[in-house]
Design a protein around this motif. Structure first.
Motif, short mmCIF file in Angstrom:
data_model
loop_
_atom_site.label_atom_id
_atom_site.label_comp_id
_atom_site.label_asym_id
_atom_site.label_seq_id
_atom_site.Cartn_x
_atom_site.Cartn_y
_atom_site.Cartn_z
N LYS A 105 0.97 -1.31 -0.01
CA LYS A 105 -0.22 -0.14 0.12
C LYS A 105 0.84 1.02 0.20
CE LYS A 105 -3.57 -2.61 2.66
NZ LYS A 105 -4.30 -2.64 1.19
N LEU A 106 0.71 2.10 -1.13
CA LEU A 106 1.37 3.31 -1.26
C LEU A 106 0.83 4.38 -0.71
CD1 LEU A 106 2.74 2.86 -4.97
CD2 LEU A 106 3.89 2.11 -2.58
N ILE A 107 0.82 4.97 0.55
CA ILE A 107 0.36 5.93 1.33
C ILE A 107 0.63 7.41 1.16
CG2 ILE A 107 -0.48 4.16 2.90
CD1 ILE A 107 1.48 5.74 5.23
N GLY A 108 1.94 7.57 0.50
CA GLY A 108 2.42 8.96 0.40
C GLY A 108 3.19 9.37 1.55
N LYS A 109 3.45 10.54 1.70
CA LYS A 109 4.30 11.28 2.57
C LYS A 109 3.19 11.45 4.09
CE LYS A 109 7.97 13.49 0.22
NZ LYS A 109 8.59 14.97 -0.18
N VAL A 110 3.47 11.34 4.86
CA VAL A 110 2.56 11.36 6.17
C VAL A 110 3.46 12.19 7.06
CG1 VAL A 110 1.10 9.36 5.77
CG2 VAL A 110 3.17 9.07 7.24
N ASN A 111 2.72 12.89 7.90
CA ASN A 111 3.35 13.80 9.14
C ASN A 111 3.78 12.75 10.17
OD1 ASN A 111 1.04 13.43 10.89
ND2 ASN A 111 0.07 15.03 9.98
N TYR A 112 4.67 13.62 11.02
CA TYR A 112 5.31 12.79 12.11
C TYR A 112 4.18 12.05 13.14
CZ TYR A 112 7.99 11.97 16.18
OH TYR A 112 8.88 11.10 17.23
N GLU A 113 3.03 12.92 13.35
CA GLU A 113 1.91 12.36 14.25
C GLU A 113 1.46 10.91 13.60
OE1 GLU A 113 2.26 15.32 13.71
OE2 GLU A 113 2.91 15.96 15.45
N LYS A 114 1.30 11.02 12.17
CA LYS A 114 0.84 9.81 11.52
C LYS A 114 1.75 8.75 11.60
CE LYS A 114 -2.75 9.48 10.15
NZ LYS A 114 -4.11 8.88 10.76
N VAL A 115 2.93 8.95 11.30
CA VAL A 115 3.96 7.92 11.24
C VAL A 115 4.06 7.27 12.54
CG1 VAL A 115 6.64 7.73 11.29
CG2 VAL A 115 5.59 9.06 9.55
N LEU A 116 3.71 7.74 13.71
CA LEU A 116 3.92 7.33 15.18
C LEU A 116 2.75 6.03 15.10
CD1 LEU A 116 4.71 10.36 17.46
CD2 LEU A 116 6.42 8.65 16.47
N GLU A 117 1.58 6.64 14.51
CA GLU A 117 0.42 5.80 14.55
C GLU A 117 0.87 4.60 13.80
OE1 GLU A 117 -3.09 8.02 13.11
OE2 GLU A 117 -2.64 9.40 14.76
N TRP A 118 1.47 4.52 12.75
CA TRP A 118 1.79 3.32 12.06
C TRP A 118 2.75 2.38 12.76
CZ3 TRP A 118 -1.10 1.62 8.07
CH2 TRP A 118 -1.71 2.59 7.26
N TYR A 119 3.69 3.08 13.21
CA TYR A 119 4.45 2.42 14.10
C TYR A 119 3.75 1.33 14.99
CZ TYR A 119 8.91 4.97 12.78
OH TYR A 119 9.97 5.31 12.18
N LYS A 120 2.71 2.05 15.87
CA LYS A 120 2.00 1.48 16.81
C LYS A 120 1.15 0.26 16.26
CE LYS A 120 -0.87 2.23 20.68
NZ LYS A 120 -1.50 3.45 21.55
N SER A 121 0.86 0.48 15.03
CA SER A 121 -0.10 -0.24 14.30
C SER A 121 0.61 -1.45 13.49
CB SER A 121 -1.17 0.30 13.35
OG SER A 121 -1.67 1.57 14.22
N SER A 122 1.82 -1.61 13.56
CA SER A 122 2.43 -2.41 12.57
C SER A 122 3.03 -3.39 13.48
CB SER A 122 3.58 -1.65 11.88
OG SER A 122 3.00 -0.81 10.88
#
Length: 340
Positions: A258-275
């Protein structure tokens, strides 16, 4: 009151902008009798302005503009504004042409110019890397003798810089980025139904997305039943790198990657937590910030086996190192983590 000028109009995105924002965040809370003039090219950075921090926004610079700025225009600009610095700090790897009586510190974070990797000038994708490897060092050397201190992030960069530029070790300072601890409890989860692999990186050649795509492609050809159980998140969009787009299509991974594009820092943290797994096959970094961030989430890491990676994860137990080109090992380790 002493005046410190910070020169960094080159920071527009990526790691360079992260370093600048970290620096601004530090001086924002600094209690000292200093006046900071920060020269940038992004209007959004005005929010860091205080009574002791003046943000000066200039036009974004191309390569030629930056050369003119560093060599001629900055000195004239400071004179016209009647700004008399007691110290100049360059956060963009190179020194500048100012009065030799003014101390000058350079924050160096450009690994392309000190790597042993070779690039092909006649290959379109590699041309910019060839320039940084073979031309950019000239601009680093240009005002190196004027630099009182060179500040670097990691031991491997320090050693490589000393070797490349024959610089005096006594003038080098090792200063690892001070990363704020992440409050995981206040970070949102992103819904998922599958085992999730995360790789936050721009689609540059040395980020080595290819090895992940090929590993997933080979794995799912051998174990097709796993295609319903796995997904991989890349932080760029379709069309940003046609070669990677074609590779994803070749391996029939359009529904997996899934290609989600650039995301801000807050969203990156959400992806870490959800991976479930961070892959980091990039073979050219000074520091590798995701390797640090992922540790706060106790995330399993499959990392490239390079000096920078071992240095920043040396005390972390949940990491495995893999040669950048070892396709079978990447495939097998992804499978191992998936089925464990």
């Amino acid at each position: 009151m002493k005046i410190i000028v910070v020169n960094n109009p080159a920071a527009k995105n990526g790691g360079a902008l992260t370093i600048l924002k970290e620096f601004l965040g530090k001086i924002y809370s600094l209690k000292c009798n200093r006046k900071f003039y920060i020269i940038v090219s992004l209007e959004e950075l005005k929010k860091y302005e205080t009574d002791k921090v003046k943000i000066i926004v200039i036009e974004k610079q191309g390569f030629k503009d930056r050369i003119l700025w560093d060599n001629l225009r900055l000195k004239k600009f400071l004179k016209n504004k009647n700004i008399m610095p007691s110290l100049l700090i360059s956060l963009q790897n190179t020194g500048v042409n100012i009065d030799k009586k003014i101390p000058q510190f350079i924050y160096f974070h450009q690994s392309l110019s000190i790597t042993n990797l070779k690039w092909n000038l006649f290959h379109k994708e590699e041309r910019i890397y060839w320039m940084y490897k073979n031309i950019y060092p000239f601009f680093i050397r240009q005002y190196l003798k004027k630099a009182n201190k060179i500040i670097v992030q990691t031991e491997w960069v320090k050693k490589a810089f000393l070797e490349k530029f024959n610089y005096s070790e006594k003038n080098m300072v090792l200063m690892k980025p001070s990363i704020n601890r992440i409050d995981i409890a206040n970070i949102n989860m992103i819904d998922k139904q599958k085992y999730r692999i995360f790789y936050p990186a721009s689609p540059f050649m040395y980020k080595n997305h290819k090895i992940v795509i090929k590993a997933l492609g080979d794995l799912l050809q051998e174990r097709n039943e796993l295609s319903e159980k796995i997904e991989c998140i890349f932080t760029f969009l379709k069309g940003e790198n046609k070669e990677l787009d074609e590779l994803i299509k070749k391996y029939n991974l359009e529904n997996i990657i899934k290609l989600i594009g650039k995301v801000n820092y807050e969203k990156v943290l959400e992806w870490y937590k959800s991976s479930d797994l961070l892959v980091f096959p990039s073979y050219l970094e000074t520091f590798g910030l995701p390797l640090i961030e992922a540790q706060d989430f106790n995330l399993k890491i499959l990392s490239v086996d390079e000096k920078y990676a071992r240095e920043v994860t040396e005390s972390y137990k949940n990491v495995e190192y893999i040669n950048k080109n070892d396709l079978d090992k990447w495939k097998n380790q992804i499978l191992k983590n998936l089925i464990d």
